[in-house]
Structures are given as structure tokens and as C-alpha cells.
Enzyme design. Structure first.
Site, short mmCIF file in Angstrom:
data_model
loop_
_atom_site.label_atom_id
_atom_site.label_comp_id
_atom_site.label_asym_id
_atom_site.label_seq_id
_atom_site.Cartn_x
_atom_site.Cartn_y
_atom_site.Cartn_z
N LYS A 183 -15.53 -14.56 -2.74
CA LYS A 183 -13.89 -14.52 -1.69
C LYS A 183 -13.89 -12.90 -1.62
CE LYS A 183 -10.99 -16.47 -4.85
NZ LYS A 183 -9.96 -17.43 -3.78
N GLU A 217 -2.36 -18.53 -11.98
CA GLU A 217 -1.53 -19.52 -10.61
C GLU A 217 -0.61 -19.90 -11.49
OE1 GLU A 217 -4.98 -22.27 -9.01
OE2 GLU A 217 -5.27 -22.34 -11.81
N HIS A 241 -15.93 -18.99 -12.52
CA HIS A 241 -15.35 -18.06 -11.87
C HIS A 241 -14.99 -16.61 -12.93
CE1 HIS A 241 -14.89 -21.18 -9.15
NE2 HIS A 241 -13.54 -21.79 -9.89
#
Ligand code: BG6
Length: 490
Positions: A183, A217, A241
Site C-alpha cells: 500500500k 472493514e 497485516h
């Protein structure tokens, strides 16, 4: 998108095991299409989907064509057709020999292409696939293997996979992908920390009060329930992550931006994490599971209704971690992730300590602490919250305002998807943004006792209503220390 400055990579054969799966269709193939449109992928490359289903090349191209249809709107038809020309399909079973000879023959037709074997399957197939790649002599020339997370479900199973893969591929050929490292904001964290003189002198326990990492999320588990129920938020998000993000925030400056220099520093962070186990898990961790509620304006089912069975799997985790070293001793790192939360947001928030003494009259308003917010998604960017004087005449009033750098606004470019960069890094053979074996092991070493403590407690995860920020205990976890989760979504 603005014109690219990317350099073409060498011609390659990319074989995607799990080629019909969710990740390949939703992420990998669109990412490759983007890179192709950008002129980075030579036309002598081949992309081969592999799965057990008996599909023709044509069937698979149709699947790929659908998966890129949104991106292809507005792209000249010849270019889309040229991309689809690179695509092929092979029906192979990792546990049977049928078709492997022909597959080997097909690969041998382009001996100079870099070979990438991307294992986007369940990890229990990694060993079998690698074993066949070895026995059919497919690890030739410039070959690499990419392992999707999760690598195992605990330290022992991760070690077994790494040993089996290591029988065929050397560590330098093994790319353990964590797409969060691809990212843009995560890489920008490196630029921010080590490309500016401003932050590093303050980047320690003396000046930083606490750090928050949130990956929230709105989606539920849906059709992934089969995989997810055996995993849960700890294994699915935290062990990989979130810990990788934590490493990027907390690591010492590497001597260079070289693969081992960076990974050595990340490893030290993982090894410095204070253990959380039966003795303190109840104070330092909260796990939750969503019940029916509302997500993005629609009524949604609870986790166990989606699963159609009872389960103690967590869909939410919040925890307070600490890095026991000189730089970070005593600085809490609050980590939180969950499904079916009110918004999709991933961010790292660094809160600096309060000024030691205020010279301002209380009527000027409260003095707030500086905060650096690195937003990974959506609206990637960096905001530094500062105190200024409210402009204009009258009494001196203080205001807390952000120095705001939204990347899209500042550069006018759409951020590439993380897989785009990482796939090209694999072809180039650059493992800087991939996890080394010892990192994966260190991450499991820390995560396993937490999972064990939860299992030993026998407690069910705390329920939370879909569309809320998790169980109230997650709020209490940080408020006990006098802080709050970042709520600025401006
Ligand atoms: C994956 C997890 O690794 O990351 C998923 O398995 C999760 O459960 C996804 O939804 C989140 O990725 P992103 O890039 O959409 O934040």
C-alpha cells in the site's frame, strides 16, 4: 491516471495456482491488467491460471475478461485483447501427476522468461505444489515462488510449510506476500520517517504518547466463512497485516533500503513485542463477534447466521501491545481490526505528548496534542494536526487544524493497487516488501500465546452489533489509559 514512469520488467511466465479463486479474479488479474496498460508487462510474457476445474483457455479468458471489465471500459479493444492473449489455463491437481508433464513442456518453451509460481491456494496445498514443482524440475533459471498469507495457522504449521517450500526454493526465491506492505501509504511511511529530518528525533517514547493502528472493514465474512471460521481476525489480519504496519512504524532506521537491512529491523521489533498470554490476555485484549445489524444502510446477518452454525471465532480484535526496547518502552500500541464496522478505514495514528506547560489562558480553548495520521484507505494521505491561532481580531483562541496532504489531490494520480507493485517486485526479484521466514515465525511466536489464552479461557468473543465499532470493552481498553480511538474522519 497520469502517464506512468514505470519501467518494463523482464518478460515472465506467471503461474497462478488458485487461478479461479477470489484473490486471483478480484485482485491479481486486474492488477496485472493495470500494469499491462501502463506498458510495464512485455508481450512475450504469459499468465497461466491453474486450478483443478476442467476449463478451456477460452473459458478462463472469459472469466478474466469479466474480472477486468470495469477497468477495460474506455480502453481500446485491441489493448484488452492483447492482454487476454497473454492468458492461458491449465487444469492441474497438486496431489496428482496428470497434466504436469505437458505443463512443464509449456513452460520450457520460453526458457528465458522469469518464472513466478504464485500460490494463491489454501496453505495446506503449498507443500504439495512445491514438491511437484521440484520433482518436475520446474525450478529453473530465474524462478520464484510467492506464498499468499496465511502461512500456516500457528508457528508449527508455518514452520512445516516453510521447511517444505525450502526443500525446493531457496529463501531468496521465496516471496511471502503481505499486500499491506504494497500500500502506497505504508511505503510513504518510510519516506516520511527517513526522508525528513523532522520526525525521527521525536519518534520515541519521550515524545510519542501512544500509537493506534486501525484496520476497519464494513464487509462481513459472506462466502469466505469456510476459510474465515478456521482463522478469525487474529490470524487473518493481526498476525500479518497489522504487525507489519506496526513494524514499519516502530523499526529503527535501516542502514539502507535493501531487503535484508529493512527486514532485519522489522524482525527486531517483532522479537521485542511483550508477550501476551494467560496471565494478561484478559487485560490487554478484546475479541468480538458481530451480530445482526446494519452495514452501509442495509440490514445484515450476524456472523453465526452467515455461517449457519455456532462459533467462537472472533471477527474483531482490539489489543494493547508494547514494544520492550529503549525507543518504545511504556508507549502503548493500540491495535484494532474487525469486520462489519461502521466504515472502511485503515490508518495509523501517532499521538505526540502534550506540551509540558501551557502559557495560554483557559479561555483560549483546550490545547490538544499533535497527531500524525497516516491514512492507508480510503483517501490515502497524511495529516499532521497542529495547534494554531484562530485567525482574526479578538481574544487569542486556539484551534486544532490538520496540515493535510491527500495524495490524490496533491499528485492527481490514482494510487495503484498494492498487488500491482508487489507483483512487479516479484518479477524484478526485489523482496524488500515481502516477509522473510524469520519474521513470519516471530509473528506467530507472539500471536500463538494470545490464541492459546483465548482458547484456555473458554470465553466466547463479546458480541457487537454489525455497524458499530466493536464491543464496548474495546473502547474501555483505551479509555482506561486516558485516550480515545481516533474519530476524525474528515
Ligand atoms: C485479506 C484478509 O488479507 O485482507 C481479508 O484475508 C481482508 O479478510 C483483506 O478483507 C483486507 O484487505 P484490504 O486491502 O481490502 O484492506
Amino acid at each position: 491516471m497520469t502517464a506512468s514512469s514505470s519501467q518494463p520488467v523482464e518478460s515472465f511466465d506467471l503461474v497462478i495456482y488458485g487461478g479461479t479463486g477470489d484473490l486471483a479474479v478480484r485482485k491479481l488479474l486486474p492488477a496485472l491488467f493495470h500494469r499491462f496498460l501502463d506498458g510495464q508487462i512485455p508481450r512475450s510474457s504469459r499468465i497461466v491460471g491453474v486450478a483443478r476445474a476442467a476449463l478451456s483457455h477460452e473459458d478462463y479468458r472469459n472469466t478474466v475478461s469479466q474480472s477486468i471489465s470495469k477497468l477495460a471500459a474506455g480502453v481500446p479493444a485491441e489493448q484488452t485483447a492483447a492482454f487476454l492473449d497473454l492468458i492461458g489455463y491449465r487444469s492441474l491437481d497438486a496431489r496428482k501427476d496428470d497434466g504436469w508433464d505437458e505443463f512443464a513442456q509449456m513452460l520450457s518453451e520460453r526458457p528465458d522468461n522469469v518464472r513466478v509460481f504464485y500460490l494463491s491456494t489454501s496453505p495446506d496445498l503449498f507443500s504439495a505444489i512445491c514438491q511437484r514443482l521440484g520433482s518436475y524440475g520446474l525450478n529453473q533459471g530465474q524462478s520464484r515462488v510467492v506464498l499468499e498469507k496465511p502461512i500456516g495457522h500457528d508457528l508449527a504449521s508455518a514452520n512445516k510449510i516453510n521447511d517444505d517450500v525450502g526443500q525446493v526454493f531457496s529463501e531468496s526465491q521465496t516471496f511471502r506476500i503481505d499486500h499491506y506492505l504494497g500500500k502506497e501509504t505504508v511505503q510513504n511511511l518510510l519516506a516520511l520517517r527517513f526522508g525528513n529530518a523532522l520526525f525521527e528525533p521525536l519518534w520515541n517514547a519521550e515524545h510519542i504518547e501512544h500509537v493506534q493502528i486501525t484496520v476497519a472493514e464494513t464487509v462481513g465474512v459472506g462466502h469466505r466463512a469456510g476459510y474465515y471460521d478456521g482463522s478469525g481476525a487474529m490470524r487473518d489480519m493481526v498476525q500479518n497485516h497489522i504487525l507489519q504496519l506496526l513494524c514499519m512504524v516502530a523499526m529503527e532506521p535501516p542502514a539502507a533500503l535493501s531487503p535484508d537491512a529493512v527486514r532485519d529491523e522489522k524482525l527486531k521489533v517483532l522479537r521485542s513485542l511483550k508477550p501476551i498470554d494467560d496471565s494478561n490476555a484478559a487485560q490487554l485484549t478484546v475479541r468480538g463477534q458481530y451480530r445482526a445489524g446494519v452495514a452501509e444502510g442495509e440490514s445484515v446477518k450476524g456472523y453465526q447466521d452467515e455461517l449457519a452454525s455456532k462459533s467462537h471465532t472472533e471477527t474483531f480484535v482490539a489489543l494493547k501491545a508494547e514494544i520492550a526496547n529503549w525507543r518504545w518502552a511504556g508507549v502503548p500500541f493500540y491495535l484494532r481490526t474487525g469486520k462489519r464496522l461502521p466504515e472502511r478505514v485503515s490508518e495509523i495514528v501517532v499521538t505526540f505528548r502534550a506540551v509540558p506547560h501551557s502559557i495560554f489562558d483557559p479561555s483560549s480553548g483546550p490545547l490538544q496534542q499533535n497527531r500524525l495520521v497516516l491514512r492507508l484507505q480510503p483517501d490515502e494521505g497524511v495529516k499532521l494536526w497542529l495547534t494554531i491561532k484562530h485567525p482574526g481580531p479578538g481574544g487569542l483562541r486556539l484551534r486544532h487544524v490538520p496540515l493535510d496532504m491527500s495524495f490524490v489531490e496533491a499528485f492527481g494520480v490514482q494510487q495503484p493497487d498494492s498487488y500491482e507493485r508487489l507483483l512487479m517486485d516479484v518479477v524484478r526479484g526485489n523482496p524488500t516488501l515481502f516477509m522473510r521466514r524469520d519474521e513470519v515465525e516471530a509473528a506467530w511466536l507472539w500471536a500463538d500465546p494470545i490464541l492459546a489464552a483465548w482458547a484456555n479461557s473458554g470465553d466466547a468473543p463479546k458480541p457487537y452489533t454489525a455497524g458499530t465499532w466493536g464491543p464496548s470493552a474495546a473502547v474501555a481498553l483505551i479509555e482506561r489509559d486516558g485516550s480515545t480511538w481516533n474519530e476524525d474522519t474528515e
